[in-house]
Design a protein around this motif. Structure first.
Motif, PDB file in Angstrom:
ATOM      1  N   VAL A  10     -10.898 -20.353  15.434  1.00 10.57           N
ATOM      2  CA  VAL A  10     -11.111 -21.693  15.975  1.00 10.57           C
ATOM      3  C   VAL A  10     -11.647 -22.602  14.877  1.00 10.57           C
ATOM      4  CG1 VAL A  10     -12.419 -23.038  17.646  1.00 10.57           C
ATOM      5  CG2 VAL A  10     -11.484 -20.816  18.297  1.00 10.57           C
ATOM      6  N   GLU A  11     -12.643 -22.126  14.155  1.00  7.51           N
ATOM      7  CA  GLU A  11     -13.221 -22.886  13.049  1.00  7.51           C
ATOM      8  C   GLU A  11     -13.473 -21.916  11.912  1.00  7.51           C
ATOM      9  OE1 GLU A  11     -15.617 -25.992  13.154  1.00  7.51           O
ATOM     10  OE2 GLU A  11     -14.966 -26.729  15.073  1.00  7.51           O
ATOM     11  N   GLY A  12     -13.096 -22.308  10.713  1.00  5.47           N
ATOM     12  CA  GLY A  12     -13.369 -21.474   9.556  1.00  5.47           C
ATOM     13  C   GLY A  12     -14.803 -21.648   9.094  1.00  5.47           C
ATOM     14  N   LEU A  13     -15.304 -20.646   8.420  1.00  4.28           N
ATOM     15  CA  LEU A  13     -16.636 -20.708   7.840  1.00  4.28           C
ATOM     16  C   LEU A  13     -16.602 -21.673   6.667  1.00  4.28           C
ATOM     17  CD1 LEU A  13     -19.509 -19.512   7.807  1.00  4.28           C
ATOM     18  CD2 LEU A  13     -18.628 -17.707   6.320  1.00  4.28           C
ATOM     19  N   THR A  14     -17.535 -22.600   6.625  1.00  8.46           N
ATOM     20  CA  THR A  14     -17.607 -23.560   5.518  1.00  8.46           C
ATOM     21  C   THR A  14     -19.037 -23.632   5.006  1.00  8.46           C
ATOM     22  OG1 THR A  14     -17.944 -25.410   7.037  1.00  8.46           O
ATOM     23  CG2 THR A  14     -15.685 -24.996   6.332  1.00  8.46           C
ATOM     24  N   TRP A  15     -19.153 -23.861   3.707  1.00 13.26           N
ATOM     25  CA  TRP A  15     -20.464 -23.992   3.074  1.00 13.26           C
ATOM     26  C   TRP A  15     -21.042 -25.359   3.386  1.00 13.26           C
ATOM     27  CZ3 TRP A  15     -23.992 -20.993   1.101  1.00 13.26           C
ATOM     28  CH2 TRP A  15     -25.018 -21.558   0.346  1.00 13.26           C
ATOM     29  N   HIS A  16     -22.332 -25.392   3.661  1.00 18.69           N
ATOM     30  CA  HIS A  16     -23.029 -26.662   3.860  1.00 18.69           C
ATOM     31  C   HIS A  16     -24.480 -26.487   3.410  1.00 18.69           C
ATOM     32  CE1 HIS A  16     -24.929 -25.011   7.496  1.00 18.69           C
ATOM     33  NE2 HIS A  16     -23.740 -24.478   7.734  1.00 18.69           N
ATOM     34  N   ASP A  17     -25.160 -27.574   3.166  1.00 12.12           N
ATOM     35  CA  ASP A  17     -26.520 -27.546   2.640  1.00 12.12           C
ATOM     36  C   ASP A  17     -27.508 -26.833   3.551  1.00 12.12           C
ATOM     37  OD1 ASP A  17     -25.703 -28.813   0.362  1.00 12.12           O
ATOM     38  OD2 ASP A  17     -26.554 -30.776   0.885  1.00 12.12           O
ATOM     39  N   GLY A  18     -27.197 -26.715   4.816  1.00  7.25           N
ATOM     40  CA  GLY A  18     -28.067 -25.997   5.739  1.00  7.25           C
ATOM     41  C   GLY A  18     -28.162 -24.509   5.418  1.00  7.25           C
ATOM     42  N   LEU A  19     -27.261 -24.012   4.595  1.00  2.84           N
ATOM     43  CA  LEU A  19     -27.279 -22.602   4.196  1.00  2.84           C
ATOM     44  C   LEU A  19     -28.081 -22.369   2.921  1.00  2.84           C
ATOM     45  CD1 LEU A  19     -23.517 -21.772   4.886  1.00  2.84           C
ATOM     46  CD2 LEU A  19     -25.490 -21.255   6.336  1.00  2.84           C
ATOM     47  N   LEU A  20     -28.521 -23.423   2.276  1.00  2.00           N
ATOM     48  CA  LEU A  20     -29.282 -23.287   1.029  1.00  2.00           C
ATOM     49  C   LEU A  20     -30.633 -22.624   1.271  1.00  2.00           C
ATOM     50  CD1 LEU A  20     -28.607 -26.800  -0.531  1.00  2.00           C
ATOM     51  CD2 LEU A  20     -27.734 -24.595  -1.366  1.00  2.00           C
ATOM     52  N   LEU A  21     -30.993 -21.717   0.360  1.00  2.00           N
ATOM     53  CA  LEU A  21     -32.294 -21.064   0.410  1.00  2.00           C
ATOM     54  C   LEU A  21     -33.275 -21.664  -0.590  1.00  2.00           C
ATOM     55  CD1 LEU A  21     -31.086 -17.369   0.663  1.00  2.00           C
ATOM     56  CD2 LEU A  21     -31.894 -18.847   2.511  1.00  2.00           C
ATOM     57  N   GLY A  22     -32.750 -22.381  -1.581  1.00  2.00           N
ATOM     58  CA  GLY A  22     -33.598 -22.986  -2.588  1.00  2.00           C
ATOM     59  C   GLY A  22     -33.752 -22.159  -3.851  1.00  2.00           C
ATOM     60  N   TYR A  23     -33.065 -21.043  -3.950  1.00  2.00           N
ATOM     61  CA  TYR A  23     -33.046 -20.225  -5.165  1.00  2.00           C
ATOM     62  C   TYR A  23     -31.602 -20.235  -5.647  1.00  2.00           C
ATOM     63  CZ  TYR A  23     -33.545 -16.183  -8.267  1.00  2.00           C
ATOM     64  OH  TYR A  23     -33.542 -15.355  -9.359  1.00  2.00           O
ATOM     65  N   GLN A  24     -31.330 -21.031  -6.683  1.00  2.00           N
ATOM     66  CA  GLN A  24     -29.951 -21.336  -7.087  1.00  2.00           C
ATOM     67  C   GLN A  24     -29.079 -20.101  -7.304  1.00  2.00           C
ATOM     68  OE1 GLN A  24     -28.746 -24.602  -7.065  1.00  2.00           O
ATOM     69  NE2 GLN A  24     -26.855 -23.441  -7.011  1.00  2.00           N
ATOM     70  N   PRO A  25     -29.554 -19.066  -8.012  1.00  2.00           N
ATOM     71  CA  PRO A  25     -28.674 -17.898  -8.191  1.00  2.00           C
ATOM     72  C   PRO A  25     -28.244 -17.279  -6.859  1.00  2.00           C
ATOM     73  CG  PRO A  25     -30.485 -17.794  -9.751  1.00  2.00           C
ATOM     74  CD  PRO A  25     -30.795 -18.926  -8.795  1.00  2.00           C
ATOM     75  N   MET A  26     -29.160 -17.188  -5.903  1.00  2.00           N
ATOM     76  CA  MET A  26     -28.815 -16.613  -4.603  1.00  2.00           C
ATOM     77  C   MET A  26     -27.936 -17.570  -3.804  1.00  2.00           C
ATOM     78  SD  MET A  26     -31.272 -14.836  -1.760  1.00  2.00           S
ATOM     79  CE  MET A  26     -31.926 -13.681  -2.956  1.00  2.00           C
ATOM     80  N   ASP A  27     -28.227 -18.866  -3.891  1.00  2.00           N
ATOM     81  CA  ASP A  27     -27.381 -19.849  -3.211  1.00  2.00           C
ATOM     82  C   ASP A  27     -25.948 -19.780  -3.733  1.00  2.00           C
ATOM     83  OD1 ASP A  27     -29.411 -20.782  -1.543  1.00  2.00           O
ATOM     84  OD2 ASP A  27     -29.997 -22.378  -2.934  1.00  2.00           O
ATOM     85  N   ASP A  28     -25.790 -19.581  -5.040  1.00  2.00           N
ATOM     86  CA  ASP A  28     -24.447 -19.463  -5.621  1.00  2.00           C
ATOM     87  C   ASP A  28     -23.712 -18.244  -5.072  1.00  2.00           C
ATOM     88  OD1 ASP A  28     -24.966 -21.735  -7.140  1.00  2.00           O
ATOM     89  OD2 ASP A  28     -25.363 -20.606  -8.983  1.00  2.00           O
ATOM     90  N   VAL A  29     -24.415 -17.120  -4.956  1.00  2.00           N
ATOM     91  CA  VAL A  29     -23.814 -15.894  -4.419  1.00  2.00           C
ATOM     92  C   VAL A  29     -23.424 -16.106  -2.958  1.00  2.00           C
ATOM     93  CG1 VAL A  29     -24.283 -13.482  -3.808  1.00  2.00           C
ATOM     94  CG2 VAL A  29     -24.966 -14.360  -6.042  1.00  2.00           C
ATOM     95  N   HIS A  30     -24.289 -16.759  -2.199  1.00  2.19           N
ATOM     96  CA  HIS A  30     -23.983 -17.005  -0.792  1.00  2.19           C
ATOM     97  C   HIS A  30     -22.819 -17.981  -0.627  1.00  2.19           C
ATOM     98  CE1 HIS A  30     -28.266 -15.628   0.450  1.00  2.19           C
ATOM     99  NE2 HIS A  30     -27.446 -14.616   0.296  1.00  2.19           N
TER     100      HIS A  30
END
Length: 73
Positions: A10-30
């Protein structure tokens, strides 16, 4: 037992700022995780195996890297 018919997501998974954790290396992996899962969701029958392999490869690297980060802190 019958296999359910394949249906479009129905809807594909999309990246958005609400998924950010604030640790750039981990955010990049996610963010990469979201990309490989979205590709899997949109995959044609012909591309399904390749996309599943990409998700499995990413998951292994993802959790190995997160474990290393946790062990180093």
């Amino acid at each position: 037992m019958s296999t359910p018919a394949r249906t479009e997501a129905v809807e594909g998974l999309t990246w958005h700022d609400g998924l950010l954790l604030g640790y750039q290396p981990m955010d990049d992996v996610h963010e990469e995780f979201v990309r490989v899962v979205a590709a899997l969701q949109a995959a044609s029958e012909a591309d399904l195996s390749r996309c599943l392999d990409a998700v499995a490869d990413h998951a292994q690297r993802h959790f190995d890297e997160e474990n290393a980060w946790m062990e180093s802190t």
